[in-house]
Design an enzyme around this catalytic site. Structure first.
Site, PDB file in Angstrom:
ATOM      1  N   THR A 147      13.617  32.777  19.755  1.00  0.00           N
ATOM      2  CA  THR A 147      12.226  32.219  20.502  1.00  0.00           C
ATOM      3  C   THR A 147      12.726  31.750  21.869  1.00  0.00           C
ATOM      4  OG1 THR A 147      11.134  31.503  18.491  1.00  0.00           O
ATOM      5  CG2 THR A 147      10.429  30.440  20.539  1.00  0.00           C
ATOM      6  N   GLN A 150      28.843  31.056  39.649  1.00  0.00           N
ATOM      7  CA  GLN A 150      29.140  29.959  40.648  1.00  0.00           C
ATOM      8  C   GLN A 150      28.612  30.417  41.980  1.00  0.00           C
ATOM      9  OE1 GLN A 150      29.665  26.282  41.491  1.00  0.00           O
ATOM     10  NE2 GLN A 150      30.855  26.859  39.586  1.00  0.00           N
ATOM     11  N   GLY A 169      25.152  30.694  31.597  1.00  0.00           N
ATOM     12  CA  GLY A 169      26.270  31.509  32.064  1.00  0.00           C
ATOM     13  C   GLY A 169      27.091  32.146  30.983  1.00  0.00           C
ATOM     14  N   THR A 170      27.755  31.375  30.310  1.00  0.00           N
ATOM     15  CA  THR A 170      28.393  31.585  29.111  1.00  0.00           C
ATOM     16  C   THR A 170      27.845  32.835  28.239  1.00  0.00           C
ATOM     17  OG1 THR A 170      29.743  29.548  29.228  1.00  0.00           O
ATOM     18  CG2 THR A 170      29.843  30.914  27.082  1.00  0.00           C
ATOM     19  N   HIS A 214      22.016  25.872  36.050  1.00  0.00           N
ATOM     20  CA  HIS A 214      22.438  24.458  36.439  1.00  0.00           C
ATOM     21  C   HIS A 214      23.310  24.447  37.731  1.00  0.00           C
ATOM     22  CE1 HIS A 214      26.458  23.930  34.525  1.00  0.00           C
ATOM     23  NE2 HIS A 214      26.129  25.656  33.815  1.00  0.00           N
ATOM     24  N   CYS A 240      35.253  22.742  32.303  1.00  0.00           N
ATOM     25  CA  CYS A 240      35.106  23.009  30.759  1.00  0.00           C
ATOM     26  C   CYS A 240      36.648  22.599  30.490  1.00  0.00           C
ATOM     27  CB  CYS A 240      35.070  24.576  30.557  1.00  0.00           C
ATOM     28  SG  CYS A 240      33.819  25.232  31.428  1.00  0.00           S
ATOM     29  N   ASN A 291      35.188  29.494  40.452  1.00  0.00           N
ATOM     30  CA  ASN A 291      34.873  28.165  40.254  1.00  0.00           C
ATOM     31  C   ASN A 291      35.689  27.016  40.455  1.00  0.00           C
ATOM     32  OD1 ASN A 291      35.489  29.783  37.589  1.00  0.00           O
ATOM     33  ND2 ASN A 291      35.496  27.575  36.752  1.00  0.00           N
TER      34      ASN A 291
HETATM   35  C1  LIG Z   1      32.423  31.095  37.266  1.00  0.00           C
HETATM   36  C2  LIG Z   1      31.614  30.636  36.037  1.00  0.00           C
HETATM   37  N1  LIG Z   1      31.529  31.487  35.189  1.00  0.00           N
HETATM   38  C3  LIG Z   1      30.689  31.143  33.956  1.00  0.00           C
HETATM   39  C4  LIG Z   1      30.264  29.539  33.857  1.00  0.00           C
HETATM   40  C5  LIG Z   1      29.523  28.982  32.625  1.00  0.00           C
HETATM   41  O1  LIG Z   1      28.232  29.021  32.592  1.00  0.00           O
HETATM   42  P1  LIG Z   1      27.430  27.902  31.673  1.00  0.00           P
HETATM   43  O2  LIG Z   1      27.956  26.510  32.102  1.00  0.00           O
HETATM   44  O3  LIG Z   1      25.992  28.130  32.130  1.00  0.00           O
HETATM   45  O4  LIG Z   1      27.646  28.531  30.436  1.00  0.00           O
HETATM   46  C6  LIG Z   1      30.563  28.821  34.868  1.00  0.00           C
HETATM   47  C7  LIG Z   1      30.316  27.398  34.701  1.00  0.00           C
HETATM   48  O5  LIG Z   1      30.969  26.430  35.077  1.00  0.00           O
HETATM   49  C8  LIG Z   1      31.067  29.259  35.928  1.00  0.00           C
HETATM   50  O6  LIG Z   1      31.411  28.279  37.157  1.00  0.00           O
END
Ligand SMILES: Cc1ncc(COP(=O)(O)O)c(C=O)c1O
Length: 392
Positions: A237, A179, A70-71, A201, A324, A150
């Protein structure tokens, strides 16, 4: 057996997903860019993953770019749109309650002369679409907003915001659905956005794989350079097994949402009611317009970390907010934006359920969480909590 109530942080990989991934970690190991039979087999699996994920989220396969999570999807969306729009403007609009993936990416762009405008939220963490509209100018090129928070679970009025953004030519809308996507009746197209971030995930897929949906015709500058993978939008890749796992996870989720959402919402409501009945916490986030799996609180006069630690010793895993940010002594920027003073925000707790959460686990949490809260409120040392009946 410890009880896992931190599904907003991550979820276990479900057996069907693991089964789909295993051949790609074994026999079908080729590089999808290789022309030989090994490469062609991997290419076929990757193309199939694009098709399946696209179908599960209501998109076209060519609009999906697999990323490392997601990041990265959000980095590609925000930086890619900001730089692509730079000749027309430098103003980027967001909210005060974004995940760090968005928040810190925008902060980084400020160093290059971009102007970042953060729209505030109400006590429930909701943005007023009119405030977003007021923040738009002729120099605005991007609006980035989270769909479901989140930390506190609040759902943002993305459709109303999309209407306002659409009324302005040349402004792209990015939605962070990382989320929310597994927990809402969801299709990327119906959000009215141009870019949507997703992660495997949070939906019982593997960690380290995500996707950015890019509406066809959207101009975006790649942020990772090298080979021509993912239609020149993301070099490197490909994580074929991850992509296959993500597609399978979203496919399964799409088929079970109708049954899953009300079931988990009822479990969550039962647990939230038991925790609130302790009289020691206040529910945070919107009471109704919220993700079905998240219950979030502030515990009065307590450190959220102490409560989470005491619960961990009792065999219940919860978190103090965003995974995080846990371990950091800073209070949540989300709660601060919602108007909670520091001393209240320090009591942040997040309990999040998943598809695999059982009624028996909810029953146990309904008993243990209020009990632990009472003991932490009385200032009992952690060691005493650990030795209390029921400790494992
Ligand atoms: C709303 C939201 N955005 C972004 C992320 C980041 O995703 P990733 O953990 O796959 O990098 C998260 C993960 O905690 C999230 O809850």
């Amino acid at each position: 057996m410890p009880i896992y109530l931190d599904h907003a942080a991550t979820t276990p990989v479900r057996p069907e997903v693991l089964e789909a991934m295993l051949p790609l970690l074994g026999g079908t190991f080729g590089n999808p860019s290789s022309a030989h039979a090994f490469g062609r087999a991997a290419r076929e699996a990757l193309d199939d993953a694009h098709e399946r994920l696209a179908r599960a989220v209501g998109a076209d396969a060519r609009e999906i770019v697999f990323t490392s999570g997601g990041t990265e999807a959000t980095n590609l969306a925000v930086k890619g749109a900001a730089w692509a729009g730079r000749p027309r403007g430098h103003r980027l609009v967001t909210t005060a309650v974004e995940h760090h993936a968005t928040h810190h990416t925008l902060r980084y762009l400020e160093k290059f002369g971009f102007e970042v405008v953060e729209v505030g939220v109400d006590r429930y963490g909701r943005v007023d679409p009119d405030d977003v509209e007021r923040a738009l100018t002729d120099r605005t090129t991007l609006v980035s907003i989270i769909l479901g928070n989140n930390e506190v679970g609040t759902l943002e009025p993305v459709l109303e915001i999309a209407e306002r953004v659409r009324a302005r030519r040349g402004v792209l809308l990015h939605v962070d659905a990382v989320q929310a996507a597994p927990w809402t009746e969801f299709s990327v197209d119906s959000l009215g956005a141009d870019l949507v971030s997703l992660a495997a995930h949070k939906a019982e897929g593997p960690k380290g794989v995500g996707a950015l949906w890019i509406r066809r015709g959207t101009h975006l500058l790649a942020q990772q350079h090298g080979g021509g993978q993912e239609r020149h939008r993301r070099a490197g890749t490909e994580n074929v097994a991850g992509a296959v796992g993500m597609a399978r996870a979203f496919e399964l989720r799409a088929a079970e949402r109708a049954e899953l959402l009300p079931r988990v919402r009822a479990q969550r409501d039962r647990l939230a009611a038991a925790v609130v009945a302790s009289g020691l916490v206040e529910l945070t986030g919107h009471p109704v317009d919220r993700l079905p799996h998240i219950a979030s609180f502030v515990a009065r006069g307590m450190e959220g970390g102490s409560v989470a630690l005491a619960l961990d010793l009792e065999g219940i895993a919860i978190s103090t907010g965003s995974a995080c940010a846990s371990g950091s002594t800073e209070v949540s920027h989300v709660l601060t934006a919602m108007g909670y003073p520091n001393d209240e925000a320090r009591g942040q707790l997040r309990i999040s359920l998943g598809r695999t959460t059982t009624d028996a686990e909810v029953d146990a949490a309904c008993r243990v969480v209020p009990d632990v809260l009472a003991r932490v409120a009385e200032g009992s040392p952690i060691a005493e909590v650990a030795g209390a009946p029921g400790a494992s």
